[in-house]
Structure formats: C-alpha cells, structure tokens
Design a protein around this motif. Structure first.
Motif, PDB file in Angstrom:
ATOM      1  N   MET A   1       0.851  -1.175   0.000  1.00  0.00           N
ATOM      2  CA  MET A   1       0.000   0.000   0.000  1.00  0.00           C
ATOM      3  C   MET A   1       0.894   1.234   0.000  1.00  0.00           C
ATOM      4  SD  MET A   1      -3.135   0.973   2.444  1.00  0.00           S
ATOM      5  CE  MET A   1      -4.436   0.734   1.263  1.00  0.00           C
ATOM      6  N   ASN A   2       0.513   2.222  -0.735  1.00  0.00           N
ATOM      7  CA  ASN A   2       1.307   3.437  -0.855  1.00  0.00           C
ATOM      8  C   ASN A   2       0.577   4.592  -0.174  1.00  0.00           C
ATOM      9  OD1 ASN A   2       3.222   5.262  -1.568  1.00  0.00           O
ATOM     10  ND2 ASN A   2       2.638   5.375  -3.707  1.00  0.00           N
ATOM     11  N   LEU A   3       0.718   4.684   1.122  1.00  0.00           N
ATOM     12  CA  LEU A   3       0.091   5.750   1.898  1.00  0.00           C
ATOM     13  C   LEU A   3       1.034   6.934   2.029  1.00  0.00           C
ATOM     14  CD1 LEU A   3      -1.492   3.774   4.852  1.00  0.00           C
ATOM     15  CD2 LEU A   3      -2.717   4.980   3.061  1.00  0.00           C
ATOM     16  N   GLN A   4       0.461   8.108   2.035  1.00  0.00           N
ATOM     17  CA  GLN A   4       1.215   9.333   2.251  1.00  0.00           C
ATOM     18  C   GLN A   4       0.820   9.916   3.608  1.00  0.00           C
ATOM     19  OE1 GLN A   4       3.556  10.276   0.031  1.00  0.00           O
ATOM     20  NE2 GLN A   4       2.995   8.420  -1.071  1.00  0.00           N
ATOM     21  N   PRO A   5       1.734  10.637   4.260  1.00  0.00           N
ATOM     22  CA  PRO A   5       1.378  11.269   5.534  1.00  0.00           C
ATOM     23  C   PRO A   5       0.099  12.097   5.402  1.00  0.00           C
ATOM     24  CG  PRO A   5       3.726  11.418   5.184  1.00  0.00           C
ATOM     25  CD  PRO A   5       3.134  10.876   3.902  1.00  0.00           C
ATOM     26  N   GLY A   6      -0.756  11.959   6.406  1.00  0.00           N
ATOM     27  CA  GLY A   6      -2.026  12.667   6.417  1.00  0.00           C
ATOM     28  C   GLY A   6      -3.187  11.838   5.901  1.00  0.00           C
ATOM     29  N   GLN A   7      -2.899  10.710   5.256  1.00  0.00           N
ATOM     30  CA  GLN A   7      -3.963   9.851   4.751  1.00  0.00           C
ATOM     31  C   GLN A   7      -4.429   8.894   5.851  1.00  0.00           C
ATOM     32  OE1 GLN A   7      -1.956   8.193   1.201  1.00  0.00           O
ATOM     33  NE2 GLN A   7      -3.633   9.105   0.022  1.00  0.00           N
ATOM     34  N   PRO A   8      -5.722   8.527   5.824  1.00  0.00           N
ATOM     35  CA  PRO A   8      -6.216   7.573   6.816  1.00  0.00           C
ATOM     36  C   PRO A   8      -5.640   6.175   6.589  1.00  0.00           C
ATOM     37  CG  PRO A   8      -7.968   8.205   5.292  1.00  0.00           C
ATOM     38  CD  PRO A   8      -6.765   9.025   4.950  1.00  0.00           C
ATOM     39  N   VAL A   9      -5.345   5.506   7.682  1.00  0.00           N
ATOM     40  CA  VAL A   9      -4.847   4.133   7.630  1.00  0.00           C
ATOM     41  C   VAL A   9      -6.023   3.234   7.992  1.00  0.00           C
ATOM     42  CG1 VAL A   9      -3.159   2.496   8.532  1.00  0.00           C
ATOM     43  CG2 VAL A   9      -2.540   4.909   8.293  1.00  0.00           C
ATOM     44  N   ALA A  96      -6.042  -7.192   4.474  1.00  0.00           N
ATOM     45  CA  ALA A  96      -4.674  -6.896   4.873  1.00  0.00           C
ATOM     46  C   ALA A  96      -3.919  -6.316   3.685  1.00  0.00           C
ATOM     47  CB  ALA A  96      -3.972  -8.150   5.375  1.00  0.00           C
ATOM     48  N   TRP A  97      -2.908  -5.562   3.985  1.00  0.00           N
ATOM     49  CA  TRP A  97      -2.009  -5.014   2.975  1.00  0.00           C
ATOM     50  C   TRP A  97      -0.632  -4.950   3.586  1.00  0.00           C
ATOM     51  CZ3 TRP A  97      -0.389  -0.697   5.443  1.00  0.00           C
ATOM     52  CH2 TRP A  97      -1.296  -0.034   6.269  1.00  0.00           C
ATOM     53  N   SER A  98       0.352  -4.742   2.756  1.00  0.00           N
ATOM     54  CA  SER A  98       1.728  -4.726   3.220  1.00  0.00           C
ATOM     55  C   SER A  98       2.401  -3.422   2.817  1.00  0.00           C
ATOM     56  CB  SER A  98       2.487  -5.913   2.615  1.00  0.00           C
ATOM     57  OG  SER A  98       3.807  -5.966   3.108  1.00  0.00           O
ATOM     58  N   VAL A  99       3.555  -3.190   3.406  1.00  0.00           N
ATOM     59  CA  VAL A  99       4.347  -1.994   3.140  1.00  0.00           C
ATOM     60  C   VAL A  99       5.666  -2.422   2.510  1.00  0.00           C
ATOM     61  CG1 VAL A  99       5.596  -0.103   4.262  1.00  0.00           C
ATOM     62  CG2 VAL A  99       3.325  -0.723   5.046  1.00  0.00           C
ATOM     63  N   GLU A 100       6.094  -1.704   1.523  1.00  0.00           N
ATOM     64  CA  GLU A 100       7.405  -1.951   0.895  1.00  0.00           C
ATOM     65  C   GLU A 100       8.119  -0.619   0.781  1.00  0.00           C
ATOM     66  OE1 GLU A 100       8.736  -4.816   0.148  1.00  0.00           O
ATOM     67  OE2 GLU A 100       6.957  -5.972   0.657  1.00  0.00           O
ATOM     68  N   PRO A 101       9.417  -0.565   0.903  1.00  0.00           N
ATOM     69  CA  PRO A 101      10.321  -1.651   1.276  1.00  0.00           C
ATOM     70  C   PRO A 101      10.276  -1.901   2.771  1.00  0.00           C
ATOM     71  CG  PRO A 101      11.598   0.350   1.006  1.00  0.00           C
ATOM     72  CD  PRO A 101      10.155   0.683   0.657  1.00  0.00           C
ATOM     73  N   GLN A 102      10.861  -3.000   3.165  1.00  0.00           N
ATOM     74  CA  GLN A 102      10.939  -3.379   4.573  1.00  0.00           C
ATOM     75  C   GLN A 102      12.387  -3.595   4.954  1.00  0.00           C
ATOM     76  OE1 GLN A 102       8.396  -6.716   5.415  1.00  0.00           O
ATOM     77  NE2 GLN A 102       6.669  -5.781   4.351  1.00  0.00           N
ATOM     78  N   PRO A 103      12.729  -3.459   6.210  1.00  0.00           N
ATOM     79  CA  PRO A 103      11.838  -3.125   7.315  1.00  0.00           C
ATOM     80  C   PRO A 103      11.331  -1.691   7.220  1.00  0.00           C
ATOM     81  CG  PRO A 103      14.105  -3.294   8.097  1.00  0.00           C
ATOM     82  CD  PRO A 103      14.107  -3.674   6.661  1.00  0.00           C
ATOM     83  N   ALA A 104      10.211  -1.469   7.877  1.00  0.00           N
ATOM     84  CA  ALA A 104       9.605  -0.139   7.887  1.00  0.00           C
ATOM     85  C   ALA A 104       8.951   0.111   9.238  1.00  0.00           C
ATOM     86  CB  ALA A 104       8.569  -0.015   6.775  1.00  0.00           C
ATOM     87  N   VAL A 105       8.940   1.370   9.636  1.00  0.00           N
ATOM     88  CA  VAL A 105       8.262   1.814  10.855  1.00  0.00           C
ATOM     89  C   VAL A 105       7.171   2.780  10.419  1.00  0.00           C
ATOM     90  CG1 VAL A 105       8.508   2.991  13.071  1.00  0.00           C
ATOM     91  CG2 VAL A 105      10.418   1.636  12.163  1.00  0.00           C
ATOM     92  N   MET A 106       5.932   2.472  10.776  1.00  0.00           N
ATOM     93  CA  MET A 106       4.804   3.366  10.489  1.00  0.00           C
ATOM     94  C   MET A 106       4.303   3.926  11.803  1.00  0.00           C
ATOM     95  SD  MET A 106       2.438   1.300   7.737  1.00  0.00           S
ATOM     96  CE  MET A 106       1.358   2.701   7.451  1.00  0.00           C
TER      97      MET A 106
END
Length: 147
Positions: A1-9, A96-106
């Motif tokens: 998933m490609n979320l940008q700051p300010g977008q709902p999770v 469910a969705w995933s984040v790339e690249p990893q590792p990542a901190v959200m």
C-alpha cells in the motif's frame, strides 16, 4: 500500500502469530500506533529491544505497537524474538495489505492518520521514530489542553 502522511490508515486486520487476539487498525482509534514491518530481518533480534523501550517510554500516552512479520518473504527465516505483540501478514488475507520496502516503521496518530513512515534498517530509524513520537505526543497534549 502506498500511503502518504495525512492519509487515513484503514483496512488492516492481521492475526496474531501465536495465541492471542489479532489486530484491527480501526479499533486503535484514539491511540497513537507504531507498526514495525519486518520480512527477512537478520538484525531484528538485536534491533527490536530498542522499540520495546520506545513502547515503554510512551506507554502513558497510550501508544499501541505491533511487529508485523511478513512470513511469506521469510518462511525459511527465524521468527523475530520480541516482547512486542507479533502479527503475521499473508497475501491470502482479504483485509490486509503490506508496506514496501521493509523493514519499515509506520507511526499513526490517534485520529488514524499516517504521521510518519521510516524505511530501512531498524537500528537507524529508532531515533527518528523516537523524535516523531515525541512530536506526536506533544501535539496530542496541546490538542487536549485546547479542549
């Protein structure tokens, strides 16, 4: 998933790797959330204790934290050793969705909006996460004092 700051999770429900309850992001509204996405992470065992300390440091602010192990990428790897609740991601999960690249901190604020994402080595991003959490907690306190 490609979320940008300010977008709902939204739309993230994951099972616990071991016994216990799973995790639904919508149930965390009202709490700051730190999600640690790890796939094949050779240094996780030595890096995750610093994030355990962050959870303790910000416990009074209601911080919720989970480690999300993307097992499909690391089926041959070791399960990360951590005292943080461990969730497992699978492409077969419908919500469910995933984040790339990893590792990542959200880092997600208490309104359910993405505040920060840090990718790359967990050890490098721990101090960034700490500063971001300080700012989030400060903003939360300021907003609370205005009400």
């Amino acid at each position: 998933m490609n979320l940008q700051p300010g977008q709902p999770v939204t739309g993230l429900t994951l099972p616990a790797l071991r016994s216990g309850f799973g995790f639904n992001i919508e149930e965390q509204l009202g709490h700051p959330v730190m999600l640690l996405w790890v796939g094949s992470c050779e240094s996780c065992d030595k890096d995750l204790p610093a994030y355990e300390q962050l959870l303790q440091k910000y416990a009074a602010s209601g911080l919720v934290s989970r480690v999300i192990w993307t097992a499909e990428e690391s089926l041959q790897g070791q399960v990360p050793k951590t005292t943080l609740p461990l969730l497992v991601y699978s492409r077969s999960l419908t919500n469910a969705w995933s984040v790339e690249p990893q590792p990542a901190v959200m880092l997600i604020n208490r309104d359910g909006l993405l505040a920060y994402t840090f990718t790359g080595r967990l050890s490098r991003n721990q101090s960034l996460a700490d500063r971001a959490l300080q700012q989030m907690v400060s903003e939360q306190a300021n907003a609370d004092s205005m009400n």
